[in-house]
Design a protein around this motif. Sequence first.
Motif, PDB file in Angstrom:
ATOM      1  N   THR A 191       2.557   3.943  -2.675  1.00 13.52           N
ATOM      2  CA  THR A 191       1.922   4.070  -1.369  1.00 13.52           C
ATOM      3  C   THR A 191       1.156   5.380  -1.338  1.00 13.52           C
ATOM      4  N   ALA A 192      -0.127   5.291  -1.103  1.00 14.05           N
ATOM      5  CA  ALA A 192      -0.978   6.474  -1.019  1.00 14.05           C
ATOM      6  C   ALA A 192      -1.273   6.777   0.447  1.00 14.05           C
ATOM      7  N   THR A 193      -1.009   8.003   0.853  1.00 13.21           N
ATOM      8  CA  THR A 193      -1.296   8.436   2.218  1.00 13.21           C
ATOM      9  C   THR A 193      -2.428   9.451   2.167  1.00 13.21           C
ATOM     10  N   LEU A 194      -3.561   9.089   2.749  1.00 11.57           N
ATOM     11  CA  LEU A 194      -4.733   9.962   2.788  1.00 11.57           C
ATOM     12  C   LEU A 194      -4.760  10.633   4.153  1.00 11.57           C
ATOM     13  N   ALA A 195      -4.322  11.879   4.181  1.00 10.88           N
ATOM     14  CA  ALA A 195      -4.143  12.598   5.444  1.00 10.88           C
ATOM     15  C   ALA A 195      -5.463  13.206   5.908  1.00 10.88           C
ATOM     16  N   HIS A 196      -5.732  13.051   7.203  1.00 10.09           N
ATOM     17  CA  HIS A 196      -6.917  13.612   7.841  1.00 10.09           C
ATOM     18  C   HIS A 196      -6.531  14.263   9.160  1.00 10.09           C
ATOM     19  N   LYS A 197      -7.423  15.085   9.685  1.00  6.83           N
ATOM     20  CA  LYS A 197      -7.388  15.518  11.069  1.00  6.83           C
ATOM     21  C   LYS A 197      -8.596  14.895  11.756  1.00  6.83           C
ATOM     22  N   PHE A 198      -8.459  14.602  13.064  1.00 14.29           N
ATOM     23  CA  PHE A 198      -9.573  13.977  13.752  1.00 14.29           C
ATOM     24  C   PHE A 198      -9.942  14.739  15.016  1.00 14.29           C
ATOM     25  N   GLU A 199     -11.159  14.520  15.443  1.00 16.16           N
ATOM     26  CA  GLU A 199     -11.639  15.072  16.703  1.00 16.16           C
ATOM     27  C   GLU A 199     -12.605  14.081  17.339  1.00 16.16           C
TER      28      GLU A 199
END
Length: 273
Positions: A191-199
Amino acid sequence: MASLLNLVHHPASTSLSHSLPSSSSCCFFPRNNINVFTPKSKNIKPSPLIVKSAETDESITIPIPSNPFDTIPNLKLNLLSAVSGLNRGLAANEEDLQKADAAAKELESAGGLVDLSEDLDKLQGRWKLIYSSAFSSRTLGGSRPGPPIGRLLPITLGQVYQRIDILSKDFDNIVDLQLGAPWPLPPVEVTATLAHKFELIGSSKIKIVFDKTTVKANGNFSQLPPLEIPRIPDALRPQTNNTGTGDFEITYLDADTRVTRGDRGELRVFVIS
């Protein structure tokens, strides 16, 4: 959203199963082999349709509107019916793409403009991707340039989710993958988790900034620790290929369904998971 599209696929066949009330009438959607049953009695609540993949065991539940004159539920049903047999878009042809796009536009028009300044709480939760128009391109990059893929490539795409936390501004793309291994070794599931922050950008657009990728083995290798792949520093990233950011517009949103349009026109449909 660019990082979500750099995935691999393996088309799967689909079959349909559902339970039905005994007193009902039926209309038929020949393209996706879906029977929609409307009860004759107002006291009978129609059972939902369940579209199930014969190869991946993936299923999608499609609720049947109890009121045939209620526009939004019926337009949602039309959209989910249009994409239900397409294995998240991996098996879509040009006609399928056009039908899905037309159904989405009808729902978007009826739903009106999305205002995230008032409805941001509706983004909260874990969303399951059930359709992406970019997956029909047969390349690793989706609608972006990428190497072609086929059945010989030993990677199979599983479930794809988005996990959104409106308080921490976390926006994670979660992808299940099966990696082929030389015989006689079994495939490796990760399982690959591609972490981001959003605005937020305006009333309905979201900008995401990539942080890192974490890969966790499953099954027989689940005891292995997660492998963290940090984001490439901006100073080392080619100026013509800045994949650290992306933006997309949310064109329809309610408590259980979300439709988005990507920065390169990709249509995506999610349901709450």
